[in-house]
Scaffold this active site. Structure first.
Site, short mmCIF file in Angstrom:
data_model
loop_
_atom_site.label_atom_id
_atom_site.label_comp_id
_atom_site.label_asym_id
_atom_site.label_seq_id
_atom_site.Cartn_x
_atom_site.Cartn_y
_atom_site.Cartn_z
N GLY A 50 0.70 78.58 54.79
CA GLY A 50 -0.49 78.03 55.42
C GLY A 50 -0.42 76.54 55.66
O GLY A 50 -1.36 75.94 56.17
N CYS A 51 0.70 75.92 55.29
CA CYS A 51 0.90 74.50 55.54
C CYS A 51 1.88 74.34 56.69
O CYS A 51 2.91 75.01 56.72
CB CYS A 51 1.48 73.80 54.30
SG CYS A 51 0.38 73.79 52.88
N GLN A 52 1.57 73.46 57.64
CA GLN A 52 2.49 73.21 58.73
C GLN A 52 3.76 72.56 58.22
O GLN A 52 4.85 72.88 58.68
CB GLN A 52 1.84 72.29 59.77
CG GLN A 52 1.53 72.99 61.04
CD GLN A 52 1.00 72.03 62.10
OE1 GLN A 52 0.58 70.91 61.82
NE2 GLN A 52 1.02 72.50 63.32
N SER A 53 3.63 71.65 57.29
CA SER A 53 4.79 71.01 56.67
C SER A 53 5.32 71.95 55.59
O SER A 53 4.64 72.87 55.15
CB SER A 53 4.38 69.70 56.01
OG SER A 53 3.75 68.85 56.93
#
Length: 138
Positions: A50-53
Site C-alpha cells: 500500500g506504499c508507493q515507495s
C-alpha cells in the site's frame, strides 16, 4: 532504537518549524536518525503493501513486553514518516499498540493535510502494517 525524540519533543520541534518546507526537512532529518536496516530484514514479509515507495518494517518483542521497531524506505520523506510512527509506538506493548489511535496525533501536526494523497495512504498503510504484525503475535 535510534536516538529519536519522544512524542512531546516531536510536537515542540514540529511547531517550531516556520513553514512546511522546514517541516519536511525535519521529517527527512528524523528519517536520517533511523539505523540502517540489514539486507536480511528487507524481505517480502516485512514489506508494507500500500506504499508507493518501498517500505520495510520489522517488529520485535523485548523481554519486558515492549516492542522494538526497525524500518527503512527508499524515499527520504517516507523514511521520516516511518520514524514519526516509531516515535508514537516506542516503548509500548503489543496490546498498547493495538489500542493506540495515532490519527489524533497526526491531526495535531496537520500532517495529513500537507502530505500528497499517496504519502497519506502510505502512512496509513504503515500503521496498518504494524498493527497486522502485532495482531499476528497476540
Amino acid at each position: 532504537m535510534a536516538n529519536l525524540p519522544d512524542k512531546d519533543k516531536l510536537l515542540r520541534n514540529f511547531s517550531r518549524c516556520g513553514n512546511w518546507e522546514e517541516k519536511y526537512l525535519y521529517i527527512i532529518e528524523l528519517g536520517g536518525q533511523l539505523p540502517p536496516l540489514s539486507a536480511e530484514m528487507r524481505t517480502p514479509d516485512n514489506r508494507i503493501a500500500g506504499c508507493q515507495s518501498q517500505v520495510w518494517i520489522v517488529l520485535s518483542t523485548q523481554a519486558d513486553g515492549s516492542v522494538q521497531l526497525y524500518g527503512d524506505s527508499d524515499a527520504a520523506i517516507v523514511k521520516g514518516l516511518i520514524a514519526m510512527v516509531f516515535i508514537l509506538y516506542q516503548g509500548l506493548t503489543l496490546a498498547e499498540i493495538v489500542a493506540y489511535d495515532v490519527r489524533p496525533f497526526f491531526d495535531a501536526l496537520a500532517l495529513t493535510q500537507h502530505l500528497t494523497p499517496s504519502r497519506s495512504q502510505g502512512l496509513e498503510a504503515m500503521v496498518r502494517g504494524i498493527r497486522a504484525q502485532v495482531a499476528a503475535r497476540q
